[in-house]
Design an enzyme around this catalytic site. Structure first.
Site, PDB file in Angstrom:
ATOM      1  N   CYS B  89       0.826  -1.202   0.000  1.00 24.33           N
ATOM      2  CA  CYS B  89       0.000   0.000   0.000  1.00 24.33           C
ATOM      3  C   CYS B  89       0.868   1.263   0.000  1.00 24.33           C
ATOM      4  CB  CYS B  89      -0.975  -0.054   1.180  1.00 24.33           C
ATOM      5  SG  CYS B  89      -2.319   1.116   1.051  1.00 24.33           S
ATOM      6  N   HIS B 206      -3.615  -5.665   1.113  1.00 24.19           N
ATOM      7  CA  HIS B 206      -2.867  -5.912   2.358  1.00 24.19           C
ATOM      8  C   HIS B 206      -2.801  -7.391   2.727  1.00 24.19           C
ATOM      9  CE1 HIS B 206      -2.368  -1.732   3.822  1.00 24.19           C
ATOM     10  NE2 HIS B 206      -3.447  -1.509   3.086  1.00 24.19           N
ATOM     11  N   GLU B 208      -0.846  -8.659   4.882  1.00 20.99           N
ATOM     12  CA  GLU B 208      -0.591  -8.770   6.331  1.00 20.99           C
ATOM     13  C   GLU B 208      -1.878  -8.586   7.149  1.00 20.99           C
ATOM     14  OE1 GLU B 208      -0.587  -6.140   4.693  1.00 20.99           O
ATOM     15  OE2 GLU B 208      -0.650  -4.322   5.931  1.00 20.99           O
TER      16      GLU B 208
END
Lengths: 92, 236
Positions: B89, B206, B208
């Protein structure tokens, strides 16, 4: 006037930064539809950019323009998506 | 195999750093430490993540100021040495501004901040971050961005295609790359790219934040696990 005070002259640099041709500008498109809804029917091709004003010391207009160009190349503009025009006006 | 040492860089305004630290430490059981943006030596690390967020408040352009952080110089050497770097990002935006990745990220075509789950199709598994996946794999990952529309000039897009630098594209749930799936308006539906050497990867969604079914999905671990697989492969 001494050389030193020449170099100490104050200038205002303006960098006009616009999205390059071919780069999508959804903000410009949104402004365009706003203008249409206000009946500005002749409005075409709205592009939204930014104007950055910086006060500098420069010995001449060329020096001021050169500083502004280097600022744009290194930080103020992203050459991948933006183009810029620099102008300078003496203020002292 | 020696323990893999990873780092997550915290810039002023990063907000995905703790997500990345937690994903690497708890979900992947990898050694990880927070790297301060003022650090100047990354040589002891094996892989580095630039997290999401709004570093320097996105002033001027996303990543434009961050690019001049002290840590960016050693990061450049780290990347040039061929070590794995992942920008997620805002991290992706920073890598583009630093010219470690080509192109730029523009305002979403909707002008809205996008915060929802999306699906991407893996195009290039031969990167350290996607090596546990296969081309055509579809991952469900969340996005959270206002400036996520990937842009590159047409002739350079052809270079990306030719060099296999497109790592993932936005797609529908069944893996179809369509305009409808391309909600932010990225060129060629691009969700992730890599550099020519393929060790530096930038991804808009994302991974994560999708490491456990408890938080809505675990496809992110499937991606991040690539770094383990890659380390194993290079150790043997």
């Amino acid at each position: 006037m001494s050389e030193q005070s020449e170099a100490g002259r104050r200038w205002i640099i303006e960098a006009e930064i616009m999205p390059k041709q071919g780069v999508n500008d959804p903000q410009g498109d949104a402004v365009m539809s706003g203008l249409k809804s206000l009946s500005f029917d002749g409005a075409r091709r709205v592009r939204v950019g930014k104007l950055i004003r910086v006060e500098v010391s420069a010995s001449s207009e060329d020096d001021a323009l050169d500083q502004g160009t280097r600022m744009c190349e290194r930080l103020l503009a992203n050459p991948v998506i933006e183009e810029f025009v620099v102008s300078a006006a003496r203020i002292g | 195999m020696a323990q893999l040492r990873t780092g997550v860089i915290s810039f002023p305004g990063s907000n995905g750093d703790h997500d990345a630290l937690s994903a690497l430490e708890h979900d992947l059981s990898v050694e990880v430490r927070r790297v301060d943006y003022r650090e100047t030596d990354l040589t002891e690390l094996d892989a580095v993540v630039l997290p999401g967020g709004f570093s320097y408040g996105d002033a001027l352009r996303c990543g434009a100021i961050t690019r001049f952080s002290p840590v960016m110089e050693p990061l450049r050497s780290f990347a040039e040495a061929g070590k794995p770097v992942l920008g997620i990002c805002n991290g992706f935006q920073i890598l583009c501004e630093a010219h470690l990745l080509p192109g730029a990220l523009l305002r979403n075509r909707t002008l809205k901040f996008h915060c929802f789950w999306t699906t991407i199709r893996i195009e290039q598994p031969a990167t350290p971050w996607t090596s546990s996946l296969a081309a055509g794999d579809v991952l469900r990952l969340p996005v959270a961005h206002g400036e996520g529309a990937y842009y590159i000039e047409e002739h350079r897009l052809a270079d990306l295609e030719r060099n296999g630098q497109i790592v993932a594209r936005y797609c529908t749930d069944d893996g179809t790359v369509s305009d409808e799936a391309n909600r932010n308006g990225s060129v060629a539906n691009i969700a992730a790219i890599c550099n020519e050497q393929r060790n530096v990867v930038g991804i808009m969604p994302h991974p994560e934040r999708a490491t456990n079914e408890l938080i809505g999905g675990s496809d992110g671990s499937r991606l991040l696990r690539g770094i383990l697989q890659d380390a194993l492969a290079s150790a043997t």
